[in-house]
Design an enzyme around this catalytic site. Structure first.
Site, short mmCIF file in Angstrom:
data_model
loop_
_atom_site.label_atom_id
_atom_site.label_comp_id
_atom_site.label_asym_id
_atom_site.label_seq_id
_atom_site.Cartn_x
_atom_site.Cartn_y
_atom_site.Cartn_z
N ASP A 1 34.13 5.74 -12.03
CA ASP A 1 35.24 5.11 -11.30
C ASP A 1 36.58 6.21 -11.24
O ASP A 1 36.78 6.67 -12.17
CB ASP A 1 35.84 3.88 -12.06
CG ASP A 1 36.99 3.11 -11.33
OD1 ASP A 1 36.80 3.21 -10.02
OD2 ASP A 1 37.52 2.46 -12.03
N HIS B 1 41.07 0.87 -17.83
CA HIS B 1 40.18 -0.13 -17.84
C HIS B 1 40.42 -1.00 -19.33
O HIS B 1 40.36 -0.38 -20.49
CB HIS B 1 38.62 0.32 -17.82
CG HIS B 1 38.39 0.76 -16.37
ND1 HIS B 1 37.26 1.75 -16.43
CD2 HIS B 1 38.80 0.83 -15.20
CE1 HIS B 1 37.13 2.28 -15.10
NE2 HIS B 1 37.95 1.57 -14.52
N SER C 1 39.74 5.21 -18.93
CA SER C 1 38.89 4.11 -19.36
C SER C 1 38.41 4.40 -20.87
O SER C 1 39.59 4.30 -21.58
CB SER C 1 37.45 4.21 -18.71
OG SER C 1 36.74 2.99 -19.04
N THR C 2 37.39 4.58 -21.28
CA THR C 2 36.89 4.63 -22.65
C THR C 2 37.95 5.76 -23.54
O THR C 2 37.59 6.83 -23.02
CB THR C 2 35.45 4.74 -22.86
OG1 THR C 2 34.68 3.73 -22.11
CG2 THR C 2 34.84 4.42 -24.28
N MET D 1 33.88 6.18 -19.34
CA MET D 1 32.65 5.99 -19.14
C MET D 1 32.46 5.90 -17.53
O MET D 1 33.20 5.00 -16.87
CB MET D 1 32.18 4.73 -19.78
CG MET D 1 30.57 4.62 -19.79
SD MET D 1 29.66 5.90 -20.42
CE MET D 1 30.18 5.60 -22.23
#
Length: 286
Positions: free
Chosen positions: A226, A134, A108-109, A223
């Protein structure tokens, strides 16, 4: 903003990351040109990106998304360009992945830069690899194309029914569908968001755990939580699992959550993950 007068967003980002590194969220139009520049910015170290509202999108929704991403970025750790060790060179051409082995990666991030580092350490004949990152809907096709240009394996945005083959990497379409593994093919499903995300890393990992094939799972910077439970499900089903370590993460959220529940066998810095992954996925010596 990607589009600014006098100096474009990439030039501005390059100066920030060189002179005074700080968390940056890029704002972009949802066009092909905007997506290309935004993905380049993420690869340069921008923490996240948000698309400008299109016709029909309430401004309050767009502003709420931007506000949350700014808050998330504020808790990230950003390093000056060149601080991280260089990625290992691509292995020799005699590497062979184990038959039917699936590699699943979630991020993600900060994941754009992390995934680029990992995949640049892969040979052309890498394990069949599925990735959920993401990312806003308009950006993943450009992201996959950038990875394809910069890495030895063939990287594409996943399509429903695409066969899983060694030497190929499949990236989940951002914001559109969950990517799953069904038998020996990719499957895209339009279910509800999971953990607030579609595509969700948990959905991908859960499907790989059910596939009944040799498998390896990897969770990178991001972050939230997930992917943590899905990686545990993979490990309980016999998968080998790895996580990015805290020191090299932009946000040590997803890998921390996975490590704390016992889903991660080993944590490694980002520049050591590619060789470790390839070792786990390699065919046994003849």
């Amino acid at each position: 903003d990607v589009e600014m007068p006098n100096m474009n967003g990439l030039e501005f980002l390059e100066k920030i990351m060189r002179l005074r590194p700080m968390p940056v969220v890029m704002v972009s139009t949802l066009t092909q040109a905007g997506a290309d520049v935004t993905v380049a910015a993420l690869a340069m170290g921008a923490v996240d990106a948000v698309g400008k509202p299109v016709d029909g999108t309430p401004a309050t929704v767009a502003f709420a998304e931007l506000a949350q991403k700014v808050k998330d970025a504020a808790s990230s750790q950003v390093r000056a360009r060149g601080d991280a060790p260089a990625a290992p060179s691509t292995p020799a051409g005699d590497y062979r992945p184990a038959p039917d082995h699936i590699l699943a990666i979630g991020a993600s991030t900060g994941g754009v830069e992390a995934l680029l580092t990992v995949l640049r350490g892969f040979p052309e004949q890498c394990p069949a690899t599925v990735i959920t990152q993401h990312m806003p809907a308009a950006f993943t096709a450009s992201f996959a194309a950038r990875l394809d240009r910069m890495c030895a394996p063939h990287v594409t945005e996943a399509e429903n029914g695409a066969p899983l083959r060694p030497g190929h990497v499949y990236v989940a379409p951002g914001g559109v569908a969950h990517l799953e593994v069904s038998g020996s093919r990719c499957r895209l499903t339009d279910g509800e968001p999971v953990n607030g995300h579609r595509p969700s890393v948990d959905v991908l990992f859960d499907s790989v755990a059910r596939a009944g094939r040799p498998m390896t799972g990897v969770i990178l910077t991001g972050m939230g939580r997930d992917g943590a439970q899905g990686l545990l499900t993979m490990r309980q089903a016999g998968a080998r699992t790895l996580g990015q370590d805290e020191a090299s993460c932009v946000v040590y959220g997803m890998p921390r959550a996975a490590f704390e529940i016992g889903a991660v066998e080993r944590q490694l810095p980002i520049h050591r993950l590619a060789p470790a992954i390839l070792e786990l996925c390699a065919a046994s010596p003849a």
